[in-house]
Design a protein around this motif. Structure first.
Motif, PDB file in Angstrom:
ATOM      1  N   CYS A  50      -9.924 -18.639  -3.735  1.00 28.86           N
ATOM      2  CA  CYS A  50      -9.466 -19.856  -4.429  1.00 28.86           C
ATOM      3  C   CYS A  50      -8.041 -19.720  -4.555  1.00 28.86           C
ATOM      4  O   CYS A  50      -7.383 -20.574  -4.660  1.00 28.86           O
ATOM      5  CB  CYS A  50     -10.319 -20.091  -5.572  1.00 28.86           C
ATOM      6  SG  CYS A  50     -11.917 -20.528  -5.515  1.00 28.86           S
ATOM      7  N   TYR A  51      -7.565 -18.641  -5.085  1.00 24.06           N
ATOM      8  CA  TYR A  51      -6.019 -18.407  -5.493  1.00 24.06           C
ATOM      9  C   TYR A  51      -5.213 -18.594  -4.116  1.00 24.06           C
ATOM     10  O   TYR A  51      -4.290 -19.120  -4.168  1.00 24.06           O
ATOM     11  CB  TYR A  51      -5.910 -17.262  -6.211  1.00 24.06           C
ATOM     12  CG  TYR A  51      -6.052 -16.980  -7.779  1.00 24.06           C
ATOM     13  CD1 TYR A  51      -6.001 -18.302  -8.180  1.00 24.06           C
ATOM     14  CD2 TYR A  51      -6.248 -16.001  -8.251  1.00 24.06           C
ATOM     15  CE1 TYR A  51      -6.155 -18.428  -9.552  1.00 24.06           C
ATOM     16  CE2 TYR A  51      -6.725 -16.172  -9.383  1.00 24.06           C
ATOM     17  CZ  TYR A  51      -6.664 -17.176 -10.550  1.00 24.06           C
ATOM     18  OH  TYR A  51      -6.866 -17.118 -11.867  1.00 24.06           O
ATOM     19  N   TYR A  53      -5.982 -20.584  -1.398  1.00 18.50           N
ATOM     20  CA  TYR A  53      -5.990 -21.688  -0.994  1.00 18.50           C
ATOM     21  C   TYR A  53      -5.238 -22.556  -1.998  1.00 18.50           C
ATOM     22  O   TYR A  53      -4.361 -23.237  -1.561  1.00 18.50           O
ATOM     23  CB  TYR A  53      -7.361 -22.378  -0.932  1.00 18.50           C
ATOM     24  CG  TYR A  53      -7.417 -23.903  -0.730  1.00 18.50           C
ATOM     25  CD1 TYR A  53      -7.425 -24.156   0.810  1.00 18.50           C
ATOM     26  CD2 TYR A  53      -7.773 -24.584  -1.320  1.00 18.50           C
ATOM     27  CE1 TYR A  53      -7.209 -25.612   1.182  1.00 18.50           C
ATOM     28  CE2 TYR A  53      -7.964 -26.219  -0.998  1.00 18.50           C
ATOM     29  CZ  TYR A  53      -7.613 -26.398   0.148  1.00 18.50           C
ATOM     30  OH  TYR A  53      -7.452 -27.872   0.525  1.00 18.50           O
TER      31      TYR A  53
END
Length: 66
Positions: A50-51, A53
């Motif tokens: 997530c980080y 992206y």
């Protein structure tokens, strides 16, 4: 952000295909992190993805502003 159409490769441009490849790249980084640090659980791996992206999206936004 103007949401204008830009040519491919233009700084700050965001496309669906670019977002897909950015997400795939983040997944690959997560897999590599899991390989080299087997003690990382799946929640931590998901956070890494997530980080990665979100970081690529922020990079594109900053590229359009600077």
């Amino acid at each position: 952000m103007t949401f204008k159409k830009v040519t491919p490769g233009f700084n700050g441009g965001i496309s669906l295909l670019g977002c897909v490849y950015s997400f795939i790249g983040a997944i690959i980084i997560g897999i590599i992190a899991k390989y080299y640090s087997p003690d990382i659980d799946y929640i931590q791996e998901l956070i890494i993805v997530c980080y990665g992206y979100v970081g690529s999206i922020i990079d594109s936004i900053m590229g359009s502003l600077l």
